[in-house]
Design a protein around this motif. Structure first.
Motif, mmCIF file in Angstrom:
data_model
loop_
_atom_site.group_PDB
_atom_site.id
_atom_site.type_symbol
_atom_site.label_atom_id
_atom_site.label_comp_id
_atom_site.label_asym_id
_atom_site.label_seq_id
_atom_site.Cartn_x
_atom_site.Cartn_y
_atom_site.Cartn_z
ATOM 1 N N ILE A 174 0.844 -1.197 0.000
ATOM 2 C CA ILE A 174 0.000 0.000 0.000
ATOM 3 C C ILE A 174 0.877 1.243 0.000
ATOM 4 C CG2 ILE A 174 -1.784 1.320 1.217
ATOM 5 C CD1 ILE A 174 -2.721 -1.286 2.486
ATOM 6 N N HIS A 175 0.603 2.171 -0.925
ATOM 7 C CA HIS A 175 1.247 3.486 -0.906
ATOM 8 C C HIS A 175 0.167 4.535 -0.706
ATOM 9 C CE1 HIS A 175 4.902 5.923 -1.754
ATOM 10 N NE2 HIS A 175 3.967 6.866 -1.882
ATOM 11 N N VAL A 176 0.431 5.479 0.190
ATOM 12 C CA VAL A 176 -0.555 6.495 0.551
ATOM 13 C C VAL A 176 -0.102 7.864 0.037
ATOM 14 C CG1 VAL A 176 -1.711 7.685 2.457
ATOM 15 C CG2 VAL A 176 -1.249 5.228 2.616
ATOM 16 N N TYR A 177 -1.031 8.559 -0.644
ATOM 17 C CA TYR A 177 -0.812 9.942 -1.061
ATOM 18 C C TYR A 177 -1.781 10.823 -0.274
ATOM 19 C CZ TYR A 177 1.688 7.828 -4.977
ATOM 20 O OH TYR A 177 2.574 7.095 -5.742
ATOM 21 N N VAL A 178 -1.234 11.705 0.564
ATOM 22 C CA VAL A 178 -2.037 12.598 1.400
ATOM 23 C C VAL A 178 -2.079 13.977 0.736
ATOM 24 C CG1 VAL A 178 -2.327 13.654 3.665
ATOM 25 C CG2 VAL A 178 -1.333 11.353 3.486
ATOM 26 N N LEU A 179 -3.281 14.425 0.364
ATOM 27 C CA LEU A 179 -3.462 15.753 -0.211
ATOM 28 C C LEU A 179 -3.966 16.689 0.875
ATOM 29 C CD1 LEU A 179 -3.983 13.565 -2.567
ATOM 30 C CD2 LEU A 179 -5.042 15.458 -3.788
ATOM 31 N N TYR A 180 -3.264 17.801 1.072
ATOM 32 C CA TYR A 180 -3.691 18.734 2.117
ATOM 33 C C TYR A 180 -3.581 20.176 1.616
ATOM 34 C CZ TYR A 180 1.264 19.701 3.294
ATOM 35 O OH TYR A 180 2.581 20.083 3.263
ATOM 36 N N PRO A 181 -4.445 21.069 2.104
ATOM 37 C CA PRO A 181 -4.445 22.457 1.634
ATOM 38 C C PRO A 181 -3.309 23.272 2.242
ATOM 39 C CG PRO A 181 -6.162 22.157 3.279
ATOM 40 C CD PRO A 181 -5.557 20.802 3.047
ATOM 41 N N LYS A 182 -2.536 23.901 1.387
ATOM 42 C CA LYS A 182 -1.380 24.676 1.822
ATOM 43 C C LYS A 182 -1.784 25.762 2.822
ATOM 44 C CE LYS A 182 2.390 27.486 -0.065
ATOM 45 N NZ LYS A 182 2.991 28.000 -1.322
ATOM 46 N N GLY A 183 -1.108 25.747 3.981
ATOM 47 C CA GLY A 183 -1.322 26.790 4.974
ATOM 48 C C GLY A 183 -2.619 26.695 5.741
ATOM 49 N N LYS A 184 -3.364 25.579 5.584
ATOM 50 C CA LYS A 184 -4.685 25.497 6.213
ATOM 51 C C LYS A 184 -4.822 24.315 7.167
ATOM 52 C CE LYS A 184 -7.150 28.033 2.607
ATOM 53 N NZ LYS A 184 -5.969 28.471 1.833
ATOM 54 N N VAL A 185 -3.698 23.710 7.531
ATOM 55 C CA VAL A 185 -3.690 22.740 8.629
ATOM 56 C C VAL A 185 -2.676 23.246 9.656
ATOM 57 C CG1 VAL A 185 -4.308 20.821 7.114
ATOM 58 C CG2 VAL A 185 -1.909 21.243 7.617
ATOM 59 N N SER A 186 -2.852 22.836 10.906
ATOM 60 C CA SER A 186 -1.948 23.338 11.940
ATOM 61 C C SER A 186 -0.550 22.746 11.724
ATOM 62 C CB SER A 186 -2.467 22.980 13.334
ATOM 63 O OG SER A 186 -2.195 21.623 13.642
ATOM 64 N N PRO A 187 0.504 23.447 12.162
ATOM 65 C CA PRO A 187 1.872 22.943 11.982
ATOM 66 C C PRO A 187 2.084 21.545 12.565
ATOM 67 C CG PRO A 187 1.930 25.253 12.626
ATOM 68 C CD PRO A 187 0.494 24.812 12.752
ATOM 69 N N ILE A 188 1.483 21.277 13.717
ATOM 70 C CA ILE A 188 1.656 19.958 14.327
ATOM 71 C C ILE A 188 0.929 18.897 13.516
ATOM 72 C CG2 ILE A 188 1.114 18.549 16.354
ATOM 73 C CD1 ILE A 188 1.750 20.921 18.106
ATOM 74 N N GLN A 189 -0.282 19.207 13.047
ATOM 75 C CA GLN A 189 -0.982 18.258 12.180
ATOM 76 C C GLN A 189 -0.146 17.960 10.941
ATOM 77 O OE1 GLN A 189 -4.610 20.577 11.742
ATOM 78 N NE2 GLN A 189 -5.794 18.963 12.709
ATOM 79 N N GLU A 190 0.405 18.993 10.341
ATOM 80 C CA GLU A 190 1.176 18.840 9.114
ATOM 81 C C GLU A 190 2.376 17.924 9.319
ATOM 82 O OE1 GLU A 190 2.840 21.741 5.555
ATOM 83 O OE2 GLU A 190 2.962 22.437 7.629
ATOM 84 N N CYS A 191 3.087 18.104 10.427
ATOM 85 C CA CYS A 191 4.287 17.296 10.630
ATOM 86 C C CYS A 191 3.960 15.828 10.870
ATOM 87 C CB CYS A 191 5.135 17.857 11.770
ATOM 88 S SG CYS A 191 4.492 17.575 13.431
ATOM 89 N N GLN A 192 2.711 15.523 11.223
ATOM 90 C CA GLN A 192 2.352 14.129 11.491
ATOM 91 C C GLN A 192 2.225 13.292 10.226
ATOM 92 O OE1 GLN A 192 -1.125 14.672 14.239
ATOM 93 N NE2 GLN A 192 0.100 13.380 15.564
ATOM 94 N N PHE A 193 2.091 13.938 9.065
ATOM 95 C CA PHE A 193 2.044 13.133 7.841
ATOM 96 C C PHE A 193 3.083 13.555 6.798
ATOM 97 C CE2 PHE A 193 -1.409 16.318 7.551
ATOM 98 C CZ PHE A 193 -1.041 17.007 6.398
ATOM 99 N N THR A 194 3.789 14.667 7.024
ATOM 100 C CA THR A 194 4.801 15.081 6.049
ATOM 101 C C THR A 194 6.207 14.626 6.409
ATOM 102 O OG1 THR A 194 5.147 17.216 7.154
ATOM 103 C CG2 THR A 194 3.469 17.144 5.412
ATOM 104 N N THR A 195 6.388 14.046 7.575
ATOM 105 C CA THR A 195 7.737 13.678 8.027
ATOM 106 C C THR A 195 7.983 12.174 8.014
ATOM 107 O OG1 THR A 195 7.021 13.561 10.346
ATOM 108 C CG2 THR A 195 7.812 15.702 9.546
ATOM 109 N N LEU A 196 7.012 11.395 7.542
ATOM 110 C CA LEU A 196 7.093 9.948 7.714
ATOM 111 C C LEU A 196 7.938 9.254 6.659
ATOM 112 C CD1 LEU A 196 3.359 9.256 8.652
ATOM 113 C CD2 LEU A 196 5.308 9.494 10.193
#
Length: 436
Positions: A154-176
């Motif tokens: 399984i490969h996961v692609y997470v699409l998220y709106p630029k600048g519209k999620v909290s920094p902590i939320q963002e780091c939970q899926f962009t650093t993995l």
């Protein structure tokens, strides 16, 4: 059990097909052909059961016709490694704390359950790779990414709106890294969701790669969230507070409240529901007028609810029969509230100072809706959907404080951001995926 599309323009699918495909061929959402009730005596005995035992009972009602009991119980066991306690805020209002999972958000159960169920079907079919597309307004991305992290095939692609999620939320899926790719879209959550749906309908893309979704679009993601409602009832029943129970759900894409409505249809004795909205209040407008008018979302401090066209509205309509009486049936069970950023901030500050309970912006909407509407004899429970530290900058500013960041979140914050920026037009997204 067969699963039909809310648009009813395609043949029913098996559970396996519905989970692997995610979205029906006619762009509708899958619904089970029937909802299996849970006997009243079983519900009355839930107070004597653990969260795992309760979840197994509910999972068998949903999926027991399609998965061997031992296999299903193991999937549930692998999903639930944490509790979801009910905590008293006032004598009449209780918080169901859904932030004790790995990413400190309510979507951990749905994300982890789906990862294990999809992995089971991939092994069963002998598939090489399935690609999961998921749009997130905050917590879905982190819950799905961490639920699927390292899952073979399984490969996961997470699409998220630029600048519209909290920094902590963002780091939970962009650093993995590993099998998780974060795509930063120059747009809103609705744009992200539109890209995901368009990808599912694109024949060339689907010939190139097997696609599915892990949003609440997917039945394997939203149905397990009903576990929470049965568990909350059991905890309140233990302390004699389950009579005339009112449940308030902070609502964005409406997957969570839809899971609650399924629990109610299965026999869980909830008196009524409240959908708490921020300024993105298309559902409240529908309750008032009977007319559903989706529109672009607006940014608020309760960002996970910044949804202007909630996908699961189609499931709610279908659940209560798409006819002239649908609106009447829905409004008989569900009411709604909307709150501005200023009202949300005032609630967080007042409840912290008066009750010594720390709300996040979404939970604050749920609490305030209960405080505004509870009647004599009713007990309310609101779903506190994420740890307040996930919105630290906002909460700190409201309280004039420096709230503690739990160790689980601190670990994510040490990672390096790995994301790819894309425009919100579908062709750019499609061309990117065609290279994979």
């Amino acid at each position: 059990m067969k699963y039909y599309s809310t648009n009813k323009q395609t043949a029913p699918a098996s559970l396996e097909e519905a989970v692997v495909k995610g979205l029906a061929g006619d762009k509708g959402l899958y619904m089970p052909e029937r909802i299996v009730p849970i006997a009243p005596e079983v519900i009355a005995d839930l107070k004597n059961r653990s969260f795992h035992e309760i979840a197994c009972i509910v999972a068998r009602a949903f999926f027991g016709e399609d998965i061997e009991p031992d296999t299903l119980d193991q999937i549930v066991k692998d999903t639930l490694s944490f509790e979801t306690p009910v905590v008293s805020v006032t004598e009449k209002i209780y918080s169901l704390e859904l932030f004790h999972g790995p990413t400190l958000a309510f979507k951990d159960v749905g994300g982890r359950f789906m990862a294990r169920l999809l992995g089971y079907f991939i092994r069963k079919q002998g598939l090489k790779q399935v690609n999961v597309l998921v749009a997130t307004s905050g917590d879905t991305g982190s819950a799905v990414a961490n639920g699927f992290l390292g899952v073979e095939g399984i490969h996961v692609y997470v699409l998220y709106p630029k600048g519209k999620v909290s920094p902590i939320q963002e780091c939970q899926f962009t650093t993995l890294g590993q099998n998780i790719t974060a795509l930063e879209i120059d747009g809103t959550f609705d744009d992200c969701q539109r890209l995901v749906k368009a990808a599912f309908m694109d024949e060339e893309l689907n010939r190139h790669m097997m696609l599915t979704s892990a949003n609440s679009i997917n039945v394997a993601r939203f149905l397990p969230q009903s576990f929470y409602y049965f568990n909350a009832y059991a905890q309140l029943d233990r302390i004699g507070k389950a009579q005339d129970l009112v449940v308030c759900v902070p609502s964005g894409n409406f997957g969570n409240i839809t899971a609650g409505l399924f629990a109610h249809r299965m026999g869980l004795p909830i008196k009524r529901f409240i959908a708490a909205n921020n300024r993105n209040d298309v559902f409240l407008e529908y309750l008032s007028t009977g007319v559903y008018t989706p529109r672009p979302s607006v940014a608020t401090i309760a960002n996970a609810m910044d949804v202007g066209d909630p996908s699961n509205f189609a499931r709610i309509l279908d659940l209560y029969g798409a006819d002239q009486e649908t609106h009447q049936r829905i409004t008989a069970l569900i009411s709604g509230y909307r709150f501005t950023d200023e009202e949300i901030a005032a609630t967080i500050k007042r409840v912290y100072e008066k009750e010594n309970y720390l709300l996040d912006p979404h939970g604050a909407c749920g609490y305030q809706a209960l405080e505004n509407s509870l009647q004599e004899g009713e007990v309310g429970v609101f779903l506190e959907t994420a740890h307040p530290a996930k919105f630290k900058d906002t909460v700190d500013q409201i309280l004039g404080a420096d709230i503690e960041i739990p160790g689980k979140l601190q670990a994510f914050m040490k990672g390096e951001k790995q994301s790819l920026s894309l425009d919100k037009d579908f062709q750019s997204f499609k061309l990117y995926l065609l290279t994979k």
